[in-house]
Write a protein that holds these residues in place. Sequence first.
Motif, PDB file in Angstrom:
ATOM      1  N   GLN A 168      13.181  40.328  85.765  1.00 59.76           N
ATOM      2  CA  GLN A 168      14.383  40.001  84.721  1.00 59.76           C
ATOM      3  C   GLN A 168      15.451  39.432  85.439  1.00 59.76           C
ATOM      4  O   GLN A 168      15.913  38.377  84.490  1.00 59.76           O
ATOM      5  CB  GLN A 168      15.013  41.743  84.644  1.00 59.76           C
ATOM      6  CG  GLN A 168      14.713  42.715  83.885  1.00 59.76           C
ATOM      7  CD  GLN A 168      14.653  44.416  84.424  1.00 59.76           C
ATOM      8  OE1 GLN A 168      15.660  44.210  85.439  1.00 59.76           O
ATOM      9  NE2 GLN A 168      14.496  45.321  83.519  1.00 59.76           N
ATOM     10  N   ASP A 169      15.510  39.334  86.298  1.00 55.66           N
ATOM     11  CA  ASP A 169      15.944  37.838  87.242  1.00 55.66           C
ATOM     12  C   ASP A 169      15.665  36.628  86.827  1.00 55.66           C
ATOM     13  O   ASP A 169      16.952  35.858  86.568  1.00 55.66           O
ATOM     14  CB  ASP A 169      16.022  38.449  88.658  1.00 55.66           C
ATOM     15  CG  ASP A 169      17.182  39.361  88.933  1.00 55.66           C
ATOM     16  OD1 ASP A 169      17.995  40.189  88.285  1.00 55.66           O
ATOM     17  OD2 ASP A 169      16.840  39.833  90.246  1.00 55.66           O
ATOM     18  N   PHE A 170      14.723  36.554  86.839  1.00 59.97           N
ATOM     19  CA  PHE A 170      13.433  35.137  86.280  1.00 59.97           C
ATOM     20  C   PHE A 170      14.930  34.601  84.645  1.00 59.97           C
ATOM     21  O   PHE A 170      14.416  33.482  84.802  1.00 59.97           O
ATOM     22  CB  PHE A 170      12.513  34.681  86.600  1.00 59.97           C
ATOM     23  CG  PHE A 170      11.784  33.850  85.809  1.00 59.97           C
ATOM     24  CD1 PHE A 170      11.755  32.712  87.361  1.00 59.97           C
ATOM     25  CD2 PHE A 170      11.819  33.470  84.903  1.00 59.97           C
ATOM     26  CE1 PHE A 170      10.910  32.006  86.342  1.00 59.97           C
ATOM     27  CE2 PHE A 170      11.229  32.241  84.328  1.00 59.97           C
ATOM     28  CZ  PHE A 170      11.112  31.241  85.187  1.00 59.97           C
ATOM     29  N   LEU A 171      14.137  35.845  84.252  1.00 56.39           N
ATOM     30  CA  LEU A 171      14.720  35.069  82.454  1.00 56.39           C
ATOM     31  C   LEU A 171      16.016  35.099  82.288  1.00 56.39           C
ATOM     32  O   LEU A 171      16.561  33.997  81.680  1.00 56.39           O
ATOM     33  CB  LEU A 171      14.256  36.556  81.797  1.00 56.39           C
ATOM     34  CG  LEU A 171      12.900  37.126  81.575  1.00 56.39           C
ATOM     35  CD1 LEU A 171      12.991  38.457  80.370  1.00 56.39           C
ATOM     36  CD2 LEU A 171      12.160  36.164  80.424  1.00 56.39           C
ATOM     37  N   LEU A 172      17.051  35.832  83.033  1.00 59.16           N
ATOM     38  CA  LEU A 172      17.934  35.228  82.745  1.00 59.16           C
ATOM     39  C   LEU A 172      18.711  33.629  83.622  1.00 59.16           C
ATOM     40  O   LEU A 172      19.732  33.475  83.159  1.00 59.16           O
ATOM     41  CB  LEU A 172      19.329  36.564  83.895  1.00 59.16           C
ATOM     42  CG  LEU A 172      19.431  38.540  83.466  1.00 59.16           C
ATOM     43  CD1 LEU A 172      19.575  38.680  84.470  1.00 59.16           C
ATOM     44  CD2 LEU A 172      20.206  37.596  82.021  1.00 59.16           C
ATOM     45  N   GLU A 173      18.096  34.149  84.740  1.00 64.72           N
ATOM     46  CA  GLU A 173      18.044  32.220  85.215  1.00 64.72           C
ATOM     47  C   GLU A 173      16.938  31.403  84.222  1.00 64.72           C
ATOM     48  O   GLU A 173      17.876  30.217  83.687  1.00 64.72           O
ATOM     49  CB  GLU A 173      17.675  32.833  86.497  1.00 64.72           C
ATOM     50  CG  GLU A 173      17.277  31.067  87.325  1.00 64.72           C
ATOM     51  CD  GLU A 173      16.618  30.571  88.614  1.00 64.72           C
ATOM     52  OE1 GLU A 173      16.163  30.249  88.819  1.00 64.72           O
ATOM     53  OE2 GLU A 173      16.777  32.183  89.274  1.00 64.72           O
ATOM     54  N   PHE A 174      16.055  31.680  83.814  1.00 66.38           N
ATOM     55  CA  PHE A 174      15.679  31.054  82.746  1.00 66.38           C
ATOM     56  C   PHE A 174      16.266  30.703  81.495  1.00 66.38           C
ATOM     57  O   PHE A 174      16.329  29.018  81.104  1.00 66.38           O
ATOM     58  CB  PHE A 174      13.736  31.451  82.287  1.00 66.38           C
ATOM     59  CG  PHE A 174      13.086  30.583  80.973  1.00 66.38           C
ATOM     60  CD1 PHE A 174      12.572  28.978  81.473  1.00 66.38           C
ATOM     61  CD2 PHE A 174      13.966  31.041  80.165  1.00 66.38           C
ATOM     62  CE1 PHE A 174      12.038  28.436  80.766  1.00 66.38           C
ATOM     63  CE2 PHE A 174      13.082  30.077  78.510  1.00 66.38           C
ATOM     64  CZ  PHE A 174      11.751  29.103  79.153  1.00 66.38           C
ATOM     65  N   ASN A 175      17.546  31.390  80.996  1.00 69.28           N
ATOM     66  CA  ASN A 175      17.814  31.206  80.175  1.00 69.28           C
ATOM     67  C   ASN A 175      18.922  30.785  80.044  1.00 69.28           C
ATOM     68  O   ASN A 175      20.057  30.799  80.716  1.00 69.28           O
ATOM     69  CB  ASN A 175      18.292  32.377  79.003  1.00 69.28           C
ATOM     70  CG  ASN A 175      19.025  32.506  77.620  1.00 69.28           C
ATOM     71  OD1 ASN A 175      20.014  33.437  77.817  1.00 69.28           O
ATOM     72  ND2 ASN A 175      18.759  31.868  76.634  1.00 69.28           N
ATOM     73  N   ASN A 176      19.261  29.336  80.251  1.00 73.81           N
ATOM     74  CA  ASN A 176      20.330  28.584  80.753  1.00 73.81           C
ATOM     75  C   ASN A 176      20.916  28.089  79.535  1.00 73.81           C
ATOM     76  O   ASN A 176      21.380  26.753  79.759  1.00 73.81           O
ATOM     77  CB  ASN A 176      19.756  27.392  81.635  1.00 73.81           C
ATOM     78  CG  ASN A 176      18.147  26.337  81.646  1.00 73.81           C
ATOM     79  OD1 ASN A 176      18.374  26.924  79.845  1.00 73.81           O
ATOM     80  ND2 ASN A 176      17.607  25.966  81.635  1.00 73.81           N
ATOM     81  N   GLY A 177      20.849  28.345  78.777  1.00 74.03           N
ATOM     82  CA  GLY A 177      21.583  27.575  77.783  1.00 74.03           C
ATOM     83  C   GLY A 177      20.609  26.649  76.197  1.00 74.03           C
ATOM     84  O   GLY A 177      21.928  25.589  75.738  1.00 74.03           O
TER      85      GLY A 177
END
Length: 202
Positions: A168-177
């Motif tokens: 979950q944390d990786f996906l939040l980081e991966f989604n960088n705009g």
Amino acid sequence: MIVVDNITIKFGNKVIFENFTAKFSDLDIYCIVGKSGCGKSTLLRAISGLLKPSAGQIIVNDKVVKKPSAEIAVMYQRYENYPWLSVLDNTLFPVKMQRKITNADKDRAVDILERFGLADDLKKLPHELSGGMNQRLAMASVIMNNPPVLLMDEPLSALDPENREKLQDFLLEFNNGDNQIIIVTHSMEEAEKLSKGKILKL
């Protein structure tokens, strides 16, 4: 931007969507929640171009979706890794289908697999992995190409709580705009964390 414009989808006499409209306008994470059988996975298939609505249309980045596209990557709930390819080669396969693999691609794949807890399993085949490890591998392969649109159907469902939280944390980081992610989940808690409230309830 993804626009679901007044679509109707039927399977025989069963109506899944009728005159249904939705909009995913930001380069962000959206989550779709709802009861089993309400059409969550069907909506992802339609957005990906694998399922054509009987009426209405779906527009992704100003283009009407008529067939699958390399710009739209999908991770299905019933994921499949290539059984004859190693963990590393499975991760690199989406790149190999488009162009020659570079050393930078290999470095990126190893980095992603390390983040997914698979750094010690690069040479293993899928049958040598657990169910949760295979799900992480499928997710790594989809993410490898950094697609503009990423559709994920219950991507974390087979994971233990610790790995689920890490990814979950990786996906939040991966989604960088730079991309748009739509995730189907049964967990409202997960939906709130990942989408920050951008939730479509079916």
